[in-house]
Write an enzyme that holds these catalytic residues in place. Structure first.
Site, PDB file in Angstrom:
ATOM      1  N   LEU A  87      -8.156  -7.172  38.464  1.00  0.00           N
ATOM      2  CA  LEU A  87      -7.991  -7.818  37.160  1.00  0.00           C
ATOM      3  C   LEU A  87      -8.169  -6.839  36.013  1.00  0.00           C
ATOM      4  O   LEU A  87      -7.581  -6.996  34.950  1.00  0.00           O
ATOM      5  CB  LEU A  87      -9.001  -8.961  37.009  1.00  0.00           C
ATOM      6  CG  LEU A  87      -8.830 -10.167  37.932  1.00  0.00           C
ATOM      7  CD1 LEU A  87      -9.996 -11.130  37.762  1.00  0.00           C
ATOM      8  CD2 LEU A  87      -7.509 -10.873  37.658  1.00  0.00           C
ATOM      9  N   GLY A  88      -9.024  -5.848  36.202  1.00  0.00           N
ATOM     10  CA  GLY A  88      -9.300  -4.910  35.127  1.00  0.00           C
ATOM     11  C   GLY A  88     -10.442  -3.990  35.492  1.00  0.00           C
ATOM     12  O   GLY A  88     -10.905  -3.951  36.636  1.00  0.00           O
ATOM     13  N   GLY A  90     -14.152  -2.160  33.641  1.00  0.00           N
ATOM     14  CA  GLY A  90     -15.072  -2.038  32.515  1.00  0.00           C
ATOM     15  C   GLY A  90     -16.140  -1.007  32.817  1.00  0.00           C
ATOM     16  O   GLY A  90     -16.017  -0.208  33.749  1.00  0.00           O
ATOM     17  N   GLY A  91     -17.219  -1.021  32.020  1.00  0.00           N
ATOM     18  CA  GLY A  91     -18.291  -0.060  32.203  1.00  0.00           C
ATOM     19  C   GLY A  91     -18.986  -0.205  33.545  1.00  0.00           C
ATOM     20  O   GLY A  91     -19.485   0.760  34.114  1.00  0.00           O
ATOM     21  N   PHE A  92     -19.024  -1.422  34.074  1.00  0.00           N
ATOM     22  CA  PHE A  92     -19.692  -1.688  35.348  1.00  0.00           C
ATOM     23  C   PHE A  92     -18.844  -1.181  36.514  1.00  0.00           C
ATOM     24  O   PHE A  92     -19.363  -0.662  37.492  1.00  0.00           O
ATOM     25  CB  PHE A  92     -19.922  -3.199  35.486  1.00  0.00           C
ATOM     26  CG  PHE A  92     -20.750  -3.603  36.679  1.00  0.00           C
ATOM     27  CD1 PHE A  92     -22.124  -3.723  36.561  1.00  0.00           C
ATOM     28  CD2 PHE A  92     -20.151  -3.875  37.900  1.00  0.00           C
ATOM     29  CE1 PHE A  92     -22.893  -4.100  37.654  1.00  0.00           C
ATOM     30  CE2 PHE A  92     -20.908  -4.255  38.989  1.00  0.00           C
ATOM     31  CZ  PHE A  92     -22.287  -4.363  38.865  1.00  0.00           C
ATOM     32  N   GLY A  93     -17.554  -1.320  36.422  1.00  0.00           N
ATOM     33  CA  GLY A  93     -16.659  -0.921  37.498  1.00  0.00           C
ATOM     34  C   GLY A  93     -15.420  -1.790  37.518  1.00  0.00           C
ATOM     35  O   GLY A  93     -15.048  -2.393  36.508  1.00  0.00           O
ATOM     36  N   VAL A  95     -12.917  -4.952  38.444  1.00  0.00           N
ATOM     37  CA  VAL A  95     -13.039  -6.401  38.537  1.00  0.00           C
ATOM     38  C   VAL A  95     -11.838  -6.928  39.317  1.00  0.00           C
ATOM     39  O   VAL A  95     -10.690  -6.571  39.028  1.00  0.00           O
ATOM     40  CB  VAL A  95     -13.086  -7.066  37.150  1.00  0.00           C
ATOM     41  CG1 VAL A  95     -13.268  -8.569  37.283  1.00  0.00           C
ATOM     42  CG2 VAL A  95     -14.208  -6.468  36.313  1.00  0.00           C
ATOM     43  N   LYS A 109     -17.027  -8.439  40.257  1.00  0.00           N
ATOM     44  CA  LYS A 109     -17.301  -7.163  39.584  1.00  0.00           C
ATOM     45  C   LYS A 109     -17.991  -6.243  40.584  1.00  0.00           C
ATOM     46  O   LYS A 109     -19.082  -6.522  41.067  1.00  0.00           O
ATOM     47  CB  LYS A 109     -18.192  -7.373  38.360  1.00  0.00           C
ATOM     48  CG  LYS A 109     -17.497  -8.023  37.192  1.00  0.00           C
ATOM     49  CD  LYS A 109     -18.453  -8.321  36.052  1.00  0.00           C
ATOM     50  CE  LYS A 109     -19.024  -7.073  35.436  1.00  0.00           C
ATOM     51  NZ  LYS A 109     -19.847  -7.376  34.242  1.00  0.00           N
ATOM     52  N   ASP A 206     -24.076  -6.053  23.258  1.00  0.00           N
ATOM     53  CA  ASP A 206     -22.749  -5.474  23.489  1.00  0.00           C
ATOM     54  C   ASP A 206     -21.656  -6.528  23.299  1.00  0.00           C
ATOM     55  O   ASP A 206     -20.722  -6.622  24.092  1.00  0.00           O
ATOM     56  CB  ASP A 206     -22.671  -4.871  24.895  1.00  0.00           C
ATOM     57  CG  ASP A 206     -21.515  -3.865  25.036  1.00  0.00           C
ATOM     58  OD1 ASP A 206     -21.023  -3.380  23.998  1.00  0.00           O
ATOM     59  OD2 ASP A 206     -21.117  -3.578  26.176  1.00  0.00           O
TER      60      ASP A 206
END
Length: 394
Positions: A87-88, A90-93, A95, A109, A206
């Site tokens: 899906l995408g 982000g900072g976490f990793g 998704v 995630k 955030d």
């Protein structure tokens, strides 16, 4: 002469022995280096696995209010983390979209090894969001810690994140004023719940367009609580040497001095409100020679009595102008330089739904395009979202 010949032979023998010994040592050394590297990696992996095991045991002992999923369940749901399910990022990793055996759709995630976030942020998000229940907060369904995998499982949001609409010229065409105003009010209610109405007092730290997700009915839900902080009792503000968040959304007192409070989130809400109204990113430069970002650009239009020039072109035919101007004024009130001059979220919610006159805002402030004058000397941005983490000794 016979004696000198014997000496020569002895010298040649010694030379051959030295050459053989040196060659053997070199070959042995060449063979030893890969072994040492392999051994070191093996020891490091064992240590990491032991640490992960210890962290898993420690995490499992926490009072967690959401279930743990097995890795096998997640692998099956995401078709082994297929690229087609992505899906995408982000900072976490990364998704992924997943589908459980019962047909329930989920968002997964998966912590990346290169992520600046880690187990602490993961634990923070699980423990925090599991205790929060509100229609404008994303719902956490569970988690998974198994082997080297660290995973969060959320309800699936079919319309993705807010930024994918407001900053996309094509998708923004279906994003009319009533929809945007509903999203603005929903985000405000979600923040009010975090700050004042939940069992815990939460500072998100955030808030940004990519951290607001949209369900099938375009209702907004605040997500990503990895950077959030809990306030207890009558505590209203805190200080940190580790500043986290996204440059462009951070309040000046937080970015420069590490001072955060509910008013830090109010500032971020003000930036987000401007972006929703205009369809423009705050980090965009509107007048490069003057270094104007969205906040400065909007304020100049306000001073020149031209606020309607800020309206997203997609809204020109359906915008309720009085509501637009009211929202613009509220955004400026949220962006005041001194945090004590900003309203709290309960006041913001009342202002959004009320018709009484609003205070006249002072000139707002924004750090984008300006240098941070402080003893903090360095910042390390992550990829993608330019989320910064300011560490000790800067």
């Amino acid at each position: 002469m016979p004696g000198s010949g014997q000496v020569l032979k002895n010298k040649q023998k010694r030379r051959v022995i030295v050459i053989v010994v040196v060659a053997t040592a070199v070959v042995f050394g060449v063979l030893l280096i890969p072994y040492c590297i392999w051994k070191r990696k093996s020891l490091r992996d064992n240590m990491e696995n032991n640490v992960m095991l210890d962290q898993n045991i420690e995490f499992q002992s926490e009072d967690i209010e959401v279930p743990s999923f097995s890795l096998a369940t997640i692998v099956t749901a995401t078709n082994n983390f297929s690229s087609d399910s992505k899906l995408g990022e982000g900072g976490f990793g990364l998704v992924y979209k997943g589908t459980l055996i019962d047909g329930h759709e989920i968002a997964v995630k998966r912590l990346s090894r290169s992520s600046i976030q880690g187990l602490n942020e993961f634990k923070n998000e699980v423990i925090l969001i599991a205790k929060l229940q509100h229609r404008n907060l994303v719902r956490l369904l569970g988690y998974c810690i198994e082997g080297e995998e660290i995973i969060l499982i959320y309800e699936y949001m079919p319309n993705g994140s807010l930024d994918s609409f407001i900053f996309d010229k094509t998708r923004a065409k279906v994003f009319d004023w009533s929809m945007r105003f509903n999203i603005i009010c929903g985000i405000a209610r979600g923040l009010l719940y975090l700050h004042e109405d939940s069992r815990l007092r939460i500072i998100h730290r955030d808030l940004k367009a990519s951290n607001v997700l949209l369900d099938s009915k375009m209702n907004p839900k605040i997500s990503d609580f990895g950077m959030a902080r809990i306030f207890g009792g009558d505590q209203t503000e805190g200080n940190t040497n580790r500043v986290v968040g996204t440059y462009g959304y951070m309040a000046p007192e937080y970015a420069i001095d590490g001072l955060f409070s509910v008013k830090s989130d109010v500032y971020s809400f003000g930036i987000l409100l401007l972006e929703i109204l205009s369809g423009k990113k705050n980090r965009r430069s509107f007048h490069p020679s003057q270094g104007l970002n969205l906040v400065a650009y909007a304020w100049n239009l306000w001073k020149d009595d031209k606020p309607l020039e800020l309206i997203d072109t997609c809204l020109e035919d359906n915008c309720i102008l009085l509501e637009f101007v009211r929202c613009l004024r509220i955004s400026f009130l949220c962006l005041q330089q001194h945090h004590e001059d900003r309203p709290n979220m309960s006041s913001v919610v009342m202002m959004l739904h009320g018709e009484s006159s609003l205070p006249e805002p002072k000139e707002p402030t924004s750090l984008v395009g300006k240098k941070l004058s402080s003893s903090r000397k360095s910042q390390s941005p992550s990829t993608n979202e330019i989320t910064v983490t300011l560490l000790e000794a800067r």
